[in-house]
Design a protein around this motif. Structure first.
Motif, PDB file in Angstrom:
ATOM      1  N   PHE A  50       0.993   6.283  -8.667  1.00 34.08           N
ATOM      2  CA  PHE A  50      -0.081   5.284  -8.629  1.00 34.08           C
ATOM      3  C   PHE A  50      -1.318   5.901  -7.980  1.00 34.08           C
ATOM      4  O   PHE A  50      -1.161   6.711  -7.065  1.00 34.08           O
ATOM      5  CB  PHE A  50       0.370   4.054  -7.825  1.00 34.08           C
ATOM      6  N   LEU A 332      -0.806   0.681  -5.765  1.00 31.82           N
ATOM      7  CA  LEU A 332       0.091   0.289  -4.675  1.00 31.82           C
ATOM      8  C   LEU A 332      -0.734  -0.333  -3.551  1.00 31.82           C
ATOM      9  O   LEU A 332      -1.853   0.109  -3.281  1.00 31.82           O
ATOM     10  CB  LEU A 332       0.808   1.502  -4.109  1.00 31.82           C
ATOM     11  N   VAL A 333      -0.155  -1.301  -2.865  1.00 33.75           N
ATOM     12  CA  VAL A 333      -0.737  -1.801  -1.619  1.00 33.75           C
ATOM     13  C   VAL A 333      -0.417  -0.774  -0.538  1.00 33.75           C
ATOM     14  O   VAL A 333       0.748  -0.452  -0.304  1.00 33.75           O
ATOM     15  CB  VAL A 333      -0.159  -3.177  -1.239  1.00 33.75           C
ATOM     16  N   GLN A 334      -1.455  -0.244   0.102  1.00 36.70           N
ATOM     17  CA  GLN A 334      -1.192   0.798   1.099  1.00 36.70           C
ATOM     18  C   GLN A 334      -1.394   0.349   2.535  1.00 36.70           C
ATOM     19  O   GLN A 334      -0.930   1.007   3.462  1.00 36.70           O
ATOM     20  CB  GLN A 334      -2.041   2.033   0.823  1.00 36.70           C
ATOM     21  N   SER A 335      -2.074  -0.769   2.720  1.00 29.75           N
ATOM     22  CA  SER A 335      -2.334  -1.211   4.094  1.00 29.75           C
ATOM     23  C   SER A 335      -2.764  -2.671   4.047  1.00 29.75           C
ATOM     24  O   SER A 335      -3.467  -3.086   3.121  1.00 29.75           O
ATOM     25  CB  SER A 335      -3.453  -0.344   4.697  1.00 29.75           C
ATOM     26  N   PRO A 337      -4.339  -4.501   6.995  1.00 32.02           N
ATOM     27  CA  PRO A 337      -4.702  -4.432   8.415  1.00 32.02           C
ATOM     28  C   PRO A 337      -5.095  -5.770   9.009  1.00 32.02           C
ATOM     29  O   PRO A 337      -5.125  -5.912  10.222  1.00 32.02           O
ATOM     30  CB  PRO A 337      -5.875  -3.457   8.431  1.00 32.02           C
ATOM     31  N   PHE A 343      -5.411  -3.251   1.081  1.00 31.99           N
ATOM     32  CA  PHE A 343      -6.094  -2.100   0.499  1.00 31.99           C
ATOM     33  C   PHE A 343      -5.174  -1.470  -0.519  1.00 31.99           C
ATOM     34  O   PHE A 343      -4.021  -1.159  -0.208  1.00 31.99           O
ATOM     35  CB  PHE A 343      -6.523  -1.113   1.590  1.00 31.99           C
ATOM     36  N   HIS A 387     -10.593   3.531  -2.560  1.00 28.94           N
ATOM     37  CA  HIS A 387      -9.937   2.343  -1.994  1.00 28.94           C
ATOM     38  C   HIS A 387     -10.437   1.088  -2.703  1.00 28.94           C
ATOM     39  O   HIS A 387     -11.630   0.973  -2.981  1.00 28.94           O
ATOM     40  CB  HIS A 387     -10.296   2.157  -0.516  1.00 28.94           C
ATOM     41  N   TYR A 389     -10.521  -3.144  -2.105  1.00 34.63           N
ATOM     42  CA  TYR A 389     -10.357  -4.217  -1.111  1.00 34.63           C
ATOM     43  C   TYR A 389      -9.887  -5.469  -1.853  1.00 34.63           C
ATOM     44  O   TYR A 389     -10.644  -6.057  -2.623  1.00 34.63           O
ATOM     45  CB  TYR A 389     -11.696  -4.547  -0.443  1.00 34.63           C
ATOM     46  N   VAL A 400       2.941  -4.225   1.920  1.00 30.32           N
ATOM     47  CA  VAL A 400       2.722  -2.782   1.810  1.00 30.32           C
ATOM     48  C   VAL A 400       3.809  -2.180   0.918  1.00 30.32           C
ATOM     49  O   VAL A 400       4.995  -2.471   1.100  1.00 30.32           O
ATOM     50  CB  VAL A 400       2.736  -2.123   3.214  1.00 30.32           C
ATOM     51  N   GLY A 401       3.397  -1.400  -0.050  1.00 33.47           N
ATOM     52  CA  GLY A 401       4.334  -0.768  -0.976  1.00 33.47           C
ATOM     53  C   GLY A 401       4.507  -1.513  -2.284  1.00 33.47           C
ATOM     54  O   GLY A 401       5.062  -0.975  -3.243  1.00 33.47           O
TER      55      GLY A 401
END
Lengths: 438, 438
Positions: A50, A332-335, A337, A343, A387, A389, A400-401
């Motif tokens: 991804f 993929l969703v990576q973060s 926060p 993100f 990135h 948003y 995440v993931g």
């Protein structure tokens, strides 16, 4: 498909794809392009990295048939703009499904179309680069079946073409289309007087150049409302028609077929409607040039298709079963926060942002074998280079993931961010892949 | 340069470039990449098609030396962001000029850096794709010299990495950098409490993962004025520093070198100033990650360099002789349908438009052997996919067929529109070419 096309496409199929191509499995052994569909890969099973771009073949098939039915219903021809996809494999698909030729915007795009055996090309642009002019003339000399058209909107450009064509001595004239434009718009003659001056220059350049018809691009016209835009488009198409009519009356065009061409991906129905029974004074072949119908989208053209439905030019059967979005970018969703702010691994390098931001359409939890429609209330609010948003409610489903899929708005500027795009069935099994050449 | 790098670059030099690459002479015979500089081509003499992208080597040389002097003056290291250019040839240049490593944003970019022999890589992003995680661990196992760092900003992501690392059993820990972020910003821990929770998760994942330092990206911070932005950046960098200080006090980091890294291409001086004599409680290696200094630009970073000059952190000698714009896109004027409105052969597919529109910087009449600075009063007002709208005074000097050069604003999104970019001297003789991999 002629021999050049089949040889070139076979060679493309045999070309090795490796993981220097974005979207190819990380560190996998190289695979021939034509054998990617035999690897048993599935996007949801984790076989692809991804971000990755995919085309749903069910939508491509539907859209290709849809446009062929539309053009037949209207009695017009289609010369789809190749700049959208710049994929020779898709060009061949479009030609096999009844396209009259392929449209290009630049000499590099023309060259790609020729390498892959396209014999009828409209360059919907001025041909101005001396390298490009010499190339076109050399190709015309080399291949008697090469049928090429380009635009002219000034006597200076006509003279330049005529001089080089005279020297090249091809034995048949370079075919020109007189471009009409709109004040404050893009290229093209603003007035009948300008058009007449260009036509006069072409006649003076005979037999090295010949005027074969008129051209315009209504897609740059905006309006206060869909109705206002449609009215302005209609007026512009009528202006182009009046140039054709005067040209016929005053013998601007050479003996043989006369062409009138316009029609991007949003108002092609208005062009067909205005011209199919046009009072030109002689038979005129109407050629639309839509490029985005093949993949459609989830933004600009999805919205514009509602206008096409309202106008009622396409038959009800076609209007009720219009093009479907074929192009998706998976991430993929990576973060996460902050609550409700994710993100994803997709940025300006991976997806269009010039018309509007990508649209979250589906979501698949890490490890799941299928995808679900993305709930309402999720939207992309910004892109950086690498990135995305994604803003959603505080109880948004993604973690995440997880995998999130996005539809695009304006396919052209997503295609040019991928040299390799997978073809997938509705279960995201990879059935093949296309190359693009930007 | 190690053996992998020299072998891979030699293989790249030997790769054939043909006219399916945008910018290669139309219909010319293929040429090896490494021999493009020996063809005797000159942009102004008509040897290249238009549009075409070029890098001025005088500016690249100057900028590369400039940044090396800056980092030495400040006593910090540089790990330039490779995402800007994605050109292995430029990566090697940066490493030869003293860069400590190369930064990447995605696993595909990481893979390109590894193919071309980069041994120290910061992935300035979460490493989240299972394919990417497995690849990194396999590379660490294969190559004991591979020094890799990636970011973490949540216990969940740490646990995911630790579990896969445990299974992979590499024999040395995966090096992590604790990412600090800013409320409403991008990824990264917003608070010290969040950071402490991530650090705790890393300690729990030992010996498979290890925390090696802190990271942040200040480049997304905006402000009401340059001074306001600088103050916010300084506060953010101080927050990152406080995470490092607490980590040192509480033994979050493993034995050995501790890293603090931040610094995009606009405020790297603030980062160096804040940290070079930072009170961390132990020695900390400060690593900047600027990517755009190498080519600089004619918009965003040109303006931001004025702020760097005003701040006075760089020495006067460096501030007075800053980076120069290296990247230009050359086009042809193809139509002037209204006085003072020209259309050039460059669109969204050829040049950045995400920060601001390209800037006309030079002009060369058709057939001229040299270029002149573009007079004031000319500006790009719009781009379509394949057209640029150049507005000038009614007596603007350009005519149909003339050449116009544009500087860019934000080099990243111009680089990714070209797979082939020429290296030229100040007289536009082609001295070589680079490939990019997007």
């Amino acid at each position: 498909m002629d021999r050049t096309a089949s040889t070139a496409l076979a060679s493309l199929d045999a070309s090795l794809i490796d993981d220097t191509f974005k979207g190819f499995p990380t560190a996998a052994q190289p695979v021939k392009l034509g054998e990617i569909g035999k690897q048993g890969w599935n996007l949801l099973k984790g076989d692809l990295p991804f971000p990755v771009a995919v085309l749903k073949t069910s939508a491509i098939d539907h859209n290709s048939r849809w446009m062929d039915r539309f053009r037949k219903e209207q009695g017009v021809e289609l010369c789809p703009h190749g700049k959208t996809t710049m994929s020779p494999q898709l060009f061949q698909r479009q030609l096999a499904d009844g396209a009259w030729g392929i449209t290009v915007a630049t000499t590099q795009q023309l060259r790609i179309s020729r390498v892959y055996g396209v014999s009828r090309v409209i360059m919907a642009n001025q041909l101005i680069d001396p390298q490009g002019i010499r190339y076109v003339l050399a190709e015309m000399k080399r291949d008697p079946n090469f049928e090429f058209y380009c635009l002219v909107d000034s006597p200076a450009a006509v003279q330049r073409l005529a001089e080089i064509a005279k020297t090249a001595n091809v034995g048949r004239p370079l075919r020109l289309l007189l471009e009409g434009g709109i004040a404050g718009g893009r290229t093209g003659c603003r007035t009948m007087e300008q058009a007449a001056a260009v036509a006069k220059a072409v006649l003076a350049g005979a037999p090295h150049v010949i005027l074969r018809g008129v051209e315009g691009f209504e897609g740059i016209i905006d309006g206060a409302s869909p109705e206002d835009r449609a009215a302005k488009v209609r007026a512009f198409v009528d202006f182009l028609g009046s140039i054709a009519k005067r040209g016929i009356a005053e013998n601007w065009f050479g003996a043989g077929e006369i062409i009138a061409t316009a029609g991007g991906s949003a108002e092609f129905d208005i062009v067909a409607d205005a011209w199919r029974n046009g009072d030109f004074g002689a038979p005129v072949k109407v050629v639309l040039r839509s490029g985005c119908y093949l993949t459609h989208d989830s933004g600009l053209y999805e919205n514009r298709f509602h206008d096409i439905q309202k106008r009622g030019i396409a038959s009800t059967a076609l209007a009720n079963n219009g093009p479907k979005a074929a192009l998706e970018v998976w991430t993929l969703v990576q973060s996460i926060p902050e609550p409700g702010l994710a993100f994803v691994t997709m940025g300006k390098r991976d997806v269009s942002f010039d018309v509007s931001l990508p649209v979250p359409i589906a979501w698949s939890p890490a490890g799941a074998a299928s995808a679900e429609p993305m709930p309402k209330g999720n939207a992309v609010i910004k892109l950086n280079d690498q990135h995305g948003y994604l803003k959603g409610p505080a109880d948004a489903p993604w973690k995440v993931g997880d995998r999130v899929a996005f539809g695009v708005s304006h396919p052209c500027t997503t295609f040019d961010r991928w040299q390799l795009i997978y073809l997938v069935d509705d279960a995201y099994n990879v059935t093949g892949a296309i190359r693009t050449f930007f």
